[in-house]
Write an enzyme that holds these catalytic residues in place. Structure first.
Site, PDB file in Angstrom:
ATOM      1  N   ASP A  92      -0.001  -0.730   3.459  1.00 12.69           N
ATOM      2  CA  ASP A  92      -1.412  -0.525   3.105  1.00 12.69           C
ATOM      3  C   ASP A  92      -1.723  -1.270   1.809  1.00 12.69           C
ATOM      4  OD1 ASP A  92      -4.025   0.279   3.307  1.00 12.69           O
ATOM      5  OD2 ASP A  92      -3.671   2.352   2.711  1.00 12.69           O
ATOM      6  N   HIS A 111      -6.976   6.136  10.867  1.00 11.13           N
ATOM      7  CA  HIS A 111      -7.029   6.597   9.481  1.00 11.13           C
ATOM      8  C   HIS A 111      -7.347   8.088   9.598  1.00 11.13           C
ATOM      9  CE1 HIS A 111      -8.214   6.168   5.069  1.00 11.13           C
ATOM     10  NE2 HIS A 111      -8.471   7.428   5.384  1.00 11.13           N
ATOM     11  N   HIS A 125       0.907  -2.259   8.238  1.00  8.62           N
ATOM     12  CA  HIS A 125      -0.458  -1.966   7.752  1.00  8.62           C
ATOM     13  C   HIS A 125      -0.760  -2.861   6.547  1.00  8.62           C
ATOM     14  CE1 HIS A 125      -3.742   1.232   7.042  1.00  8.62           C
ATOM     15  NE2 HIS A 125      -3.979   0.242   6.200  1.00  8.62           N
TER      16      HIS A 125
END
Ligand SMILES: [Zn+2]
Length: 362
Positions: A265, A158, A37
């Site tokens: 992320d 998400h 990610h």
């Protein structure tokens, strides 16, 4: 996973005991990991964002919530080419995704796959960066999910429930009913619940069949909500939760269970966009920070033997990527102190200004 003592230039001799050597620092040699990610942005920020990952990871799953989004089949090759140019590194492979919008057509799925995409991502409307065009009605996308199942593409979620009248802290927990509905409806569709942040997500992912997995960030593994109050650089979506949630995430990550793997992320925002009245959501966790910090966490939990699974094997297996350690470049994590810069190209990273007990050597 090889555990070894370092030799060569790191050997030291004690001053008043010339024949007594200090023990050598512990080190781990790993295949370069898979970051499941990443945000590579566009424009000025792109170079920093790409190099922060491509210098340390073999692959990165590239998120499509740019502005404009990667939401048309023709966007995939263009964005991939700009990432490859910024990385300038033949050992790094960006894995492309597309953004699933409310009007995405099932007939486009084949085109996305032919353009090289490995996954499609759904953002809940208004829940995170560039999600004004996100989704509220998940069942309306079931024909798209059906087509993804048939074409063997991964669905990335998400996982926060959209809509008003839901507390931010409850959004992920309330989304789990939607996750279970999709998983039950499409038993051959591989589904990743991205950047899970609460105990209930760990329990749900474990309870659902093998087609459901989850990525976990380093910041959700090492911070709690006490670290976020008054500290905009730790503000992200989903928000960081309680100690009991972090404990469940750490147990999942360090367990070696194939359903859990690393997704940083890593989301760089300039200092100005974080240190302002309304901060952007996102934590910058480049490989130079995330990998030593994860080694520290796994070491503290006596789980270094599971680190390679979390950083590479589990994610590659789920995404059906080649997973031969002999064919991947390697890196070393060494149990020696490393200082983390307080500013990296105008962005404040996770662990800014801290000294970590592990360091990264490529
Ligand atoms: Zn993200």
């Amino acid at each position: 996973m090889p555990l070894k003592k370092l030799g060569g230039s790191s050997r030291k001799v004690m001053k008043y005991s010339p024949f007594k050597e200090l023990s050598m620092p512990q080190s781990l040699v790993l295949p370069r990991p898979f970051d499941a990610h990443v945000h590579f942005r566009q424009g000025e920020m792109m170079d920093t964002a790409v190099k922060a990952i491509s210098e340390y990871f073999a692959e990165g799953l590239v998120m499509p919530n740019t502005d404009p989004p990667v939401s048309q089949p023709g966007d995939i090759k263009l964005y991939r080419a700009s990432i490859m140019a910024a990385a300038d590194n033949e050992h790094f492979h960006p894995l492309m995704t597309f953004k699933i919008l409310p009007d995405t057509s099932p007939s486009d799925i084949c085109l996305f796959r032919n353009a090289g995409a490995v996954a499609g991502k759904v953002y809940p409307k208004n829940m995170t960066t560039n999600s004004h065009d996100g989704v509220e009605n998940y069942p309306a996308l079931f024909e798209v999910f059906e087509a993804m199942q048939e074409k063997n593409l991964v669905l990335c979620l998400h996982g926060e429930h959209p809509g008003e009248d839901i507390d931010t802290l409850d959004r992920e927990r309330k989304f789990l009913r939607i996750l279970a509905l999709i998983a039950r409806s499409f038993p051959r569709l591989r589904i990743v619940m991205e950047h899970i942040s609460c105990r209930q997500s760990v329990e749900t992912v474990l309870a659902l069949p093998e087609n459901v997995a989850a990525s976990i960030t380093v910041h959700h593994l090492v911070l709690t909500n006490d670290d976020v109050y008054g500290q905009n650089h730790h503000f992200c979506r989903p928000v960081i939760k309680k100690r009991s949630d972090r404990k469940a995430l750490v147990q999942a990550a360090t367990s070696g269970c194939p359903k859990f793997f690393f997704g940083s992320d890593s989301a760089p925002h300039s200092r100005e966009k974080k240190e302002c009245p309304v901060s952007c959501a996102g934590v910058f966790a480049p490989g130079i920070v995330s990998l030593p910090r994860l080694a520290q966490l796994f070491d503290e939990n006596n789980a270094l033997k599971s680190l390679e699974r979390f950083l590479g094997h589990n994610g590659r297996r789920f995404y059906q990527l080649p997973d031969d350690p002999k064919k991947l470049p390697s890196l070393a994590l060494i149990k020696e102190k490393s200082a983390i810069a307080s500013d990296m190209g105008g962005v404040v990273p996770l662990c800014a200004g801290q000294t970590l007990p592990w360091r990264l050597e490529t």
